[in-house]
Enzyme design. Sequence first.
Site, short mmCIF file in Angstrom:
data_model
loop_
_atom_site.label_atom_id
_atom_site.label_comp_id
_atom_site.label_asym_id
_atom_site.label_seq_id
_atom_site.Cartn_x
_atom_site.Cartn_y
_atom_site.Cartn_z
N ARG H 90 -9.13 -14.42 -25.59
CA ARG H 90 -9.32 -13.39 -24.55
C ARG H 90 -9.50 -14.05 -23.17
O ARG H 90 -9.07 -13.52 -22.16
CB ARG H 90 -10.52 -12.49 -24.86
CG ARG H 90 -10.38 -11.64 -26.11
CD ARG H 90 -9.14 -10.81 -26.16
NE ARG H 90 -9.03 -10.05 -27.40
CZ ARG H 90 -8.51 -10.53 -28.54
NH1 ARG H 90 -8.06 -11.76 -28.63
NH2 ARG H 90 -8.43 -9.75 -29.61
N GLU H 93 -6.21 -15.20 -22.06
CA GLU H 93 -5.46 -14.01 -21.64
C GLU H 93 -5.87 -13.58 -20.23
O GLU H 93 -5.03 -13.18 -19.42
CB GLU H 93 -5.71 -12.88 -22.63
CG GLU H 93 -4.94 -11.60 -22.33
CD GLU H 93 -5.16 -10.57 -23.43
OE1 GLU H 93 -4.82 -10.85 -24.59
OE2 GLU H 93 -5.73 -9.50 -23.12
N SER H 116 -13.67 -25.09 -7.44
CA SER H 116 -13.91 -26.28 -8.24
C SER H 116 -14.35 -25.93 -9.66
O SER H 116 -15.16 -25.01 -9.87
CB SER H 116 -15.00 -27.14 -7.59
OG SER H 116 -15.22 -28.31 -8.35
#
Lengths: 149, 149, 149, 149, 149, 149, 149, 149, 149, 149
Positions: H90, H93, H116
């Site tokens: 997830r 994704e 960063s």
Amino acid sequence: MITCRSQVTEMILSCKVRKGLKWRQVAEAIGMSKEWTTAGCLGQMAFDKTQAETLGKLFELSDEAIAWLQIVPYKGSLPTAVPTDPLIYRWYELVNVYGSTIKELIHEEFGDGIMSAIDFSMDIQREADPKGDRVKVVMSGKFLPYKSY
Amino acid sequence: MITCRSQVTEMILSCKVRKGLKWRQVAEAIGMSKEWTTAGCLGQMAFDKTQAETLGKLFELSDEAIAWLQIVPYKGSLPTAVPTDPLIYRWYELVNVYGSTIKELIHEEFGDGIMSAIDFSMDIQREADPKGDRVKVVMSGKFLPYKSY
Amino acid sequence: MITCRSQVTEMILSCKVRKGLKWRQVAEAIGMSKEWTTAGCLGQMAFDKTQAETLGKLFELSDEAIAWLQIVPYKGSLPTAVPTDPLIYRWYELVNVYGSTIKELIHEEFGDGIMSAIDFSMDIQREADPKGDRVKVVMSGKFLPYKSY
Amino acid sequence: MITCRSQVTEMILSCKVRKGLKWRQVAEAIGMSKEWTTAGCLGQMAFDKTQAETLGKLFELSDEAIAWLQIVPYKGSLPTAVPTDPLIYRWYELVNVYGSTIKELIHEEFGDGIMSAIDFSMDIQREADPKGDRVKVVMSGKFLPYKSY
Amino acid sequence: MITCRSQVTEMILSCKVRKGLKWRQVAEAIGMSKEWTTAGCLGQMAFDKTQAETLGKLFELSDEAIAWLQIVPYKGSLPTAVPTDPLIYRWYELVNVYGSTIKELIHEEFGDGIMSAIDFSMDIQREADPKGDRVKVVMSGKFLPYKSY
Amino acid sequence: MITCRSQVTEMILSCKVRKGLKWRQVAEAIGMSKEWTTAGCLGQMAFDKTQAETLGKLFELSDEAIAWLQIVPYKGSLPTAVPTDPLIYRWYELVNVYGSTIKELIHEEFGDGIMSAIDFSMDIQREADPKGDRVKVVMSGKFLPYKSY
Amino acid sequence: MITCRSQVTEMILSCKVRKGLKWRQVAEAIGMSKEWTTAGCLGQMAFDKTQAETLGKLFELSDEAIAWLQIVPYKGSLPTAVPTDPLIYRWYELVNVYGSTIKELIHEEFGDGIMSAIDFSMDIQREADPKGDRVKVVMSGKFLPYKSY
Amino acid sequence: MITCRSQVTEMILSCKVRKGLKWRQVAEAIGMSKEWTTAGCLGQMAFDKTQAETLGKLFELSDEAIAWLQIVPYKGSLPTAVPTDPLIYRWYELVNVYGSTIKELIHEEFGDGIMSAIDFSMDIQREADPKGDRVKVVMSGKFLPYKSY
Amino acid sequence: MITCRSQVTEMILSCKVRKGLKWRQVAEAIGMSKEWTTAGCLGQMAFDKTQAETLGKLFELSDEAIAWLQIVPYKGSLPTAVPTDPLIYRWYELVNVYGSTIKELIHEEFGDGIMSAIDFSMDIQREADPKGDRVKVVMSGKFLPYKSY
Amino acid sequence: MITCRSQVTEMILSCKVRKGLKWRQVAEAIGMSKEWTTAGCLGQMAFDKTQAETLGKLFELSDEAIAWLQIVPYKGSLPTAVPTDPLIYRWYELVNVYGSTIKELIHEEFGDGIMSAIDFSMDIQREADPKGDRVKVVMSGKFLPYKSY
């Protein structure tokens, strides 16, 4: 228990380092070229019974390992599709840069077909050169025409 | 508008088929080997001004295309990491099957280093053979020792 | 301007659908097998002059396209290394499931070497069967022994 | 402790080399074809109880190993998506070069559907030929039409 | 000039958005299920002549496009091996997480073989649920036993 | 020392073969569905304490192994992104061929969102059929609408 | 003819540069967050009719393009599996370096399940800091427990 | 003999399960956040001497293992480029769907540069919600402007 | 039995941690730069006999291990084609972002050819800077012109 | 209509060849280093308004193209993960062969952290050498310590 040829390759490499052997010496021992012999010891070719037994003595192998040397191995000596080792990569690069050129020139000379990688031999020599010695590699592969039917 | 060298390669290939030219003829026209000339025409080498202009006439190229022939191209002539074309694949296979052998034998002869793919030349010839003609390829690359420091 | 063989393949496929041609008819027109003819039309084989001209009439191709049909193409007919199309994937699966078996049995019968994919022919036929007709494929490839040297 | 079928495959291969068995002998011992038997021994098929016990004796397997021979294995016999071994690669190449041809011809003859790789059999034979013996492979797979609904 | 089926898929999608059509309406127009019809319109199935002509009217296609709808397409509807779209990825994830489970349970019930993806149908429905409606998918595929021979 | 869940999966599989257990029996022992139980035993789900202890007795596991059964595992049960096993591949193929169809139809019915693979259940049954029994799989996943914000 | 959503994304990006628009302004115009609005304009979310029409005016889109904005797109905004752009790569790196940590901590707090990427929102803000301003990202996703059944 | 940090990670995980420890307890023991501590224990961060010794007692590690905890590890906690575990996927994704959005919005606010992943902190909390509790993750990374020179 | 150089690398790393050695100390012991020495100890360079013996004492290696240090290793120190470790990835990123720039500028200055990675040296130093110290890396590689022939 | 930065890169390259410009001249025109300027022109950096307008005149760009030069591009200048061009590959090889060495030495000097590829500059110069001129590259990147929290 030996379950694949690569175990025998490891035994050979280990013994070769321990005993400080040269591939040329190995090749002489079985009376074949250094190129084919090395390829075979590295698990890319199958040896006949006599060759395998000679190698068995040289590399202090068990009978089981000697039997495996006579089995046709699963070939392919590189751990990745694109080799990381700089020396071997240069060869991959030659295929990449000159691949289409080789294809064009073989087709121009012979028509459709390929240069065999099976009915093939290779010879690697030092070529003396005042600007720095060179590696000279001569490859010879039978031309196989595509069959039309 | 030409935005990369591969467009010029396409123009050359298209014209070569239309006019039925041979790579040997192209090489003669610019006075270089057929191997280097073909590689250059396929987008792997840069030509000097005279060579580019000769090629421009031969392949009916625009001034813009002739200018691009003098630019160092982004090299690599294969569409996939593992080539699908059978002729070119056989060369990839040779690297795969014989790669570790070549590495061992060059190191045995020269020590740590590589065979250059830059200071390199190649010659492809037909080798007559009663059992079927062969493709003979001679490669010569300078040995470059690894620098220790 | 035609710059590669795949453009001609597209022209052939487009015309074949428009005219409702069958591959068997195409094969008859040039007097070759349906397998080799189809492979050639799909950009995997090179045709001779007569064949190319016959195909040119059949598929309404320009002279430039006909010239390209006589050029050896860059082979490989699949868009991905592992084919997604179910029919073609089954063949990939056969290589995956039976590949090691085929290797073992050819080596057991012939020793070290390969079955040629160049000196090769294939025949695809319907095999009537009360439990459902079958696809029968006969492949014949020359055995090429690995050269030892 | 055996935790997957590939351990049993290794035991079989190891014993086969030690005892110098042939796949044909193994096939005869269980009364099946050499093709299916070899695939099964290489971990691609499941054996019934009688077959497994016969193999157990032949390859000196433990009861636990014999039990595993009756379990349906996770199939796929190649270590990489594109096989590196030259013999097996030629088969991959055939799928690559002829894949689209096979697809066209099966659809032309049968309509939309596939040739089954499950209801499938294969026969590998030596085909004598004065120009060099050939490998003849006959494959037969049930045609399965795509269901429309 | 249409050179592959995906061009027709694009025409269909473009027209569908312009006219605001629903897949259910398309399916009703040709009298087939919404699942099979949608798969066909997305380039995964071949239509018969009547279906193709009905679709041609609905999507304002040329005769050439209608002819292509009757050609078996090169299947596979995803641009990458692992799909990036979240809805489709969940299905890939189900195969990944439950794949070995499905394998175990089908083998436990049926023995060695597969569930056909060719003799196959699928039905997608809304399942009302007070905690949030659910997607209910029923799949039915013929069991195909591995042939032993 | 157990360092990851897959070691426990191997212990379970090894014991299951030795004792000839069925997944249905395992599921009954812990009072859950055969689908969820199998997935859990194959390392895809976490068990509660009671379930883990019952499984521990059934599969003769150590306390350490039983503790690991209660830890959420790193999920994903396939060794390669594209599965090689034919049974599991068919499911991958369904996602490939029907993936875009499933996406279209779920969006048409529910709007933007996904079918959950977490709030999900699956049921696998034999479906008797005179033309050959079928595998019937019912999947139910909660529809999750994409949140707009 | 528009055949997929990405064509509309290109139109939006092109117009945005020409007119010098900011994503914040676009978000205000449709009354949604800048995060969701940007994702939608980049082809990752579907808009409702009013939103699409407002965007259509802002980006000078045709009615056809406005219709496409209301279609659920095929999601995934990156050209490669591992992103090359340094800003986006840092996020991939966070998943790589902290992925197992996030997994451990969510499971420790919530048990087996996932953080939803669908019922999800994100807020990106500048965080003033004397040692250099920081990017502060707040993500909120519903916890979805794995269903056991 | 310990030869890499991942061996120590395995020892820690094994002991954590055996002793039933929580990451929060581990973090408290060394006085750092649970996020950084967990990442460190999973082989992604280096500990100082005091921290390593405290962890050594907690996880019953040898002096050699404690020494390795102070060595900067080779980072990256995922076994594949695209993670298969649903919880971690997830996050992948999110990078895929929202990656281009995050890039656009950070550039709009800060100009060219990155957030960063080194000067970075993360906080994971449960967010109570009547419709189902949520996972709230706050990330803070220093903005680093691209240097022009 | 030692079968490849990477086993010796592991021995060196293990001993280095146990004894708390610094690479600078190792380099001083053999009188070479810290860059080349470290690369050698990590399995990327071959040592001469004296160097190998000194390293053998320092790292408490067996004679067999010392022999392996003098063998040219299979080079390439990264486990994946795209490195996951953030420090090493930044270098990969530099090649990705600046690769085409480096190519353009070297060609502009030198013409067609490459910067050697074999006749090459590297020096890594701390560069004090009030805004935060910097890593300064100086690389020097011989320019190798492409040979035309 | 310009839809992404790479179109502008193509315009720049095309004009540069037509006009025979040098990167040094381009850099002088905007008063920046040749390294940063080239990277920017190749689509890896964003220019400010003045720089973009100067480049616009030099490369005869439209206002739309000039606007795109001020947009932060999607970075990454290589078409494949492993570069095929020999000059660029040598840099990839350096990362591969020396990557672990660089990591070890930076950690030994600075502790855990990275060398920034953002707060970074590079200088490429010819280094005269009687044995053949060398390419000297000086890289300077800020050390960024990993934050512990």
